[in-house]
Design a protein around this motif. Structure first.
Motif, PDB file in Angstrom:
ATOM      1  N   TYR A   1       0.860  -1.192   0.000  1.00 47.35           N
ATOM      2  CA  TYR A   1       0.000   0.000   0.000  1.00 47.35           C
ATOM      3  C   TYR A   1       0.888   1.230   0.000  1.00 47.35           C
ATOM      4  CZ  TYR A   1      -3.264   3.612   1.508  1.00 47.35           C
ATOM      5  OH  TYR A   1      -4.000   4.774   1.582  1.00 47.35           O
ATOM      6  N   ALA A   2       0.494   2.229  -0.769  1.00 46.38           N
ATOM      7  CA  ALA A   2       1.150   3.540  -0.753  1.00 46.38           C
ATOM      8  C   ALA A   2       0.066   4.571  -1.014  1.00 46.38           C
ATOM      9  CB  ALA A   2       2.253   3.630  -1.801  1.00 46.38           C
TER      10      ALA A   2
ATOM     11  N   SER B   1      -7.219   4.412   3.026  1.00 45.63           N
ATOM     12  CA  SER B   1      -8.433   4.327   2.213  1.00 45.63           C
ATOM     13  C   SER B   1      -8.138   4.162   0.725  1.00 45.63           C
ATOM     14  CB  SER B   1      -9.291   5.590   2.415  1.00 45.63           C
ATOM     15  OG  SER B   1      -8.582   6.750   1.972  1.00 45.63           O
ATOM     16  N   GLY B   2      -6.888   4.284   0.329  1.00 46.49           N
ATOM     17  CA  GLY B   2      -6.529   4.154  -1.076  1.00 46.49           C
ATOM     18  C   GLY B   2      -6.426   2.710  -1.516  1.00 46.49           C
ATOM     19  N   PRO B   3      -6.123   2.481  -2.795  1.00 46.52           N
ATOM     20  CA  PRO B   3      -6.021   1.111  -3.309  1.00 46.52           C
ATOM     21  C   PRO B   3      -4.784   0.392  -2.779  1.00 46.52           C
ATOM     22  CG  PRO B   3      -5.413   2.705  -5.000  1.00 46.52           C
ATOM     23  CD  PRO B   3      -5.939   3.494  -3.849  1.00 46.52           C
ATOM     24  N   ALA B   4      -4.967  -0.877  -2.441  1.00 48.44           N
ATOM     25  CA  ALA B   4      -3.884  -1.737  -1.958  1.00 48.44           C
ATOM     26  C   ALA B   4      -3.841  -2.990  -2.825  1.00 48.44           C
ATOM     27  CB  ALA B   4      -4.097  -2.102  -0.500  1.00 48.44           C
TER      28      ALA B   4
ATOM     29  N   LEU C   1      -4.604 -16.068  -5.358  1.00 51.53           N
ATOM     30  CA  LEU C   1      -5.427 -14.879  -5.577  1.00 51.53           C
ATOM     31  C   LEU C   1      -4.499 -13.684  -5.717  1.00 51.53           C
ATOM     32  CD1 LEU C   1      -8.170 -13.253  -5.520  1.00 51.53           C
ATOM     33  CD2 LEU C   1      -7.805 -13.070  -3.042  1.00 51.53           C
ATOM     34  N   GLU C   2      -4.685 -12.907  -6.766  1.00 51.47           N
ATOM     35  CA  GLU C   2      -4.002 -11.632  -6.940  1.00 51.47           C
ATOM     36  C   GLU C   2      -5.084 -10.581  -7.094  1.00 51.47           C
ATOM     37  OE1 GLU C   2      -1.184 -11.729 -10.074  1.00 51.47           O
ATOM     38  OE2 GLU C   2      -0.010 -13.378  -9.219  1.00 51.47           O
ATOM     39  N   ALA C   3      -5.090  -9.587  -6.185  1.00 50.83           N
ATOM     40  CA  ALA C   3      -6.228  -8.678  -6.154  1.00 50.83           C
ATOM     41  C   ALA C   3      -5.830  -7.282  -5.722  1.00 50.83           C
ATOM     42  CB  ALA C   3      -7.306  -9.220  -5.215  1.00 50.83           C
ATOM     43  N   ARG C   4      -6.692  -6.331  -6.067  1.00 52.31           N
ATOM     44  CA  ARG C   4      -6.635  -4.959  -5.583  1.00 52.31           C
ATOM     45  C   ARG C   4      -7.882  -4.713  -4.744  1.00 52.31           C
ATOM     46  NH1 ARG C   4      -6.170  -4.897 -10.858  1.00 52.31           N
ATOM     47  NH2 ARG C   4      -8.147  -3.800 -11.110  1.00 52.31           N
ATOM     48  N   PHE C   5      -7.755  -3.869  -3.714  1.00 57.20           N
ATOM     49  CA  PHE C   5      -8.903  -3.594  -2.852  1.00 57.20           C
ATOM     50  C   PHE C   5      -8.707  -2.268  -2.138  1.00 57.20           C
ATOM     51  CE2 PHE C   5      -5.820  -5.411  -0.003  1.00 57.20           C
ATOM     52  CZ  PHE C   5      -6.051  -4.779   1.220  1.00 57.20           C
ATOM     53  N   ARG C   6      -9.794  -1.784  -1.538  1.00 56.78           N
ATOM     54  CA  ARG C   6      -9.761  -0.627  -0.656  1.00 56.78           C
ATOM     55  C   ARG C   6     -10.247  -1.080   0.716  1.00 56.78           C
ATOM     56  NH1 ARG C   6      -9.295   4.453  -3.305  1.00 56.78           N
ATOM     57  NH2 ARG C   6      -9.306   4.218  -5.578  1.00 56.78           N
ATOM     58  N   LEU C   7      -9.465  -0.810   1.737  1.00 56.19           N
ATOM     59  CA  LEU C   7      -9.739  -1.335   3.064  1.00 56.19           C
ATOM     60  C   LEU C   7     -11.123  -0.950   3.592  1.00 56.19           C
ATOM     61  CD1 LEU C   7      -8.753  -2.901   5.533  1.00 56.19           C
ATOM     62  CD2 LEU C   7      -7.698  -0.777   6.361  1.00 56.19           C
TER      63      LEU C   7
END
Length: 273
Positions: free
Chosen positions: A200-201, A207-210, A221-227
């Motif tokens: 995460y950066a 709250s940004g994309p991780a 699983l390879e994924a992007r998410f927002r907490l």
């Protein structure tokens, strides 16, 4: 001292109050400190009891043992996270900088939002450096546990917190958390720990994309998410979508859904509404 203030080029401490019963350079120093640390978009109220072994050593640019215990509160739009904190390690003061090598830090916290609350405990061990309004823990070892929806995890990597939060971790989740939706067969039968990596950066409120990778046996699983979206999904339990708000790809050799066995599965997830 009450209602004090410390201003630096890129950080400040507001509403500073210090209770210092006695000061002797070669005796243990005990004091209570309250205030708000502000750096960019990060605002961190704190109330801490500190103990410093032989303050004279700091004046001589030597390390002095520091311990701190008290309360912090992280917050953002629609959420807050009060926490009890413990910190200990040898402190060395430089010019506009501080170093603790190593530091032990523990958080006993509760994430609260309109959807509910989640308690967790975080342990951290690392060299800690503070400079240019940034707290850096490199390399860092982390252990996490808590409520049923919190994974029991251990990891190593790097962490920095300032105007931006930067996090890179790799480690293992011991078991699929009891508070997460059940896995389909045959994934649910495996007792292999889940290897993961997390990056995460972005803004300090996370709250940004991780980016997340999870691997168990031959499943990945390879994924992007927002907490915040994932936490809201977990709080909803069975009343929301059966799929988590992730964007990415799941690959597995076998999957059983409603009695039907699928081979060579590649499932693409899309968190778009």
């Amino acid at each position: 001292m009450i209602d004090g203030r410390i201003d630096n080029d890129d950080w400040r401490i507001e509403a500073l109050a210090i209770d210092l019963p006695a000061l002797h350079p070669r005796q243990v120093l005990r004091l209570d400190v309250r205030g708000r640390y502000v750096a960019g978009t990060l605002t961190l109220p704190a109330a801490l009891a500190l103990s410093l072994d032989t303050p004279q050593r700091l004046l001589e640019r030597q390390p002095a043992q520091l311990s701190a215990r008290g309360r912090l509160e992280f917050s953002g739009k629609g959420w807050r996270m009060p926490a009890q904190v413990f910190l200990a390690g040898p402190l060395r003061i430089g010019r506009d900088s501080a170093l603790m090598q190593p530091v032990r830090l523990g958080l006993d916290a509760r994430y609260q939002s309109a959807g509910g609350s989640t308690a967790f405990r975080l342990g951290l061990a690392a060299p800690m450096a503070f400079d240019d309004a940034s707290w850096r823990f490199v390399p860092v070892s982390v252990v996490l546990e808590g409520d049923p929806q919190v994974p029991w995890a251990s990891a190593r990597g790097s962490l920095s917190l300032g105007a931006r939060l930067r996090l890179r971790l790799a480690g293992e989740i011991a078991a699929w958390p009891a508070g997460w939706p059940l896995l389909p067969a045959p994934l649910a039968a495996s007792r292999t720990p889940l290897a993961f990596s997390l990056a995460y950066a972005g803004t300090p409120d996370a709250s940004g994309p991780a980016r997340l990778t999870l691997r168990r046996d031959a499943t990945a699983l390879e994924a992007r998410f927002r907490l915040p979206e994932v936490l809201a999904w977990l709080d909803a339990g069975g009343s929301g979508s059966p799929l988590p708000p992730l964007a990415g790809t799941l690959t597995t050799p076998h999957l059983v859904l409603d009695g039907v066995t699928l081979d060579g599965v590649q499932l693409r997830l899309d968190d778009a509404p």
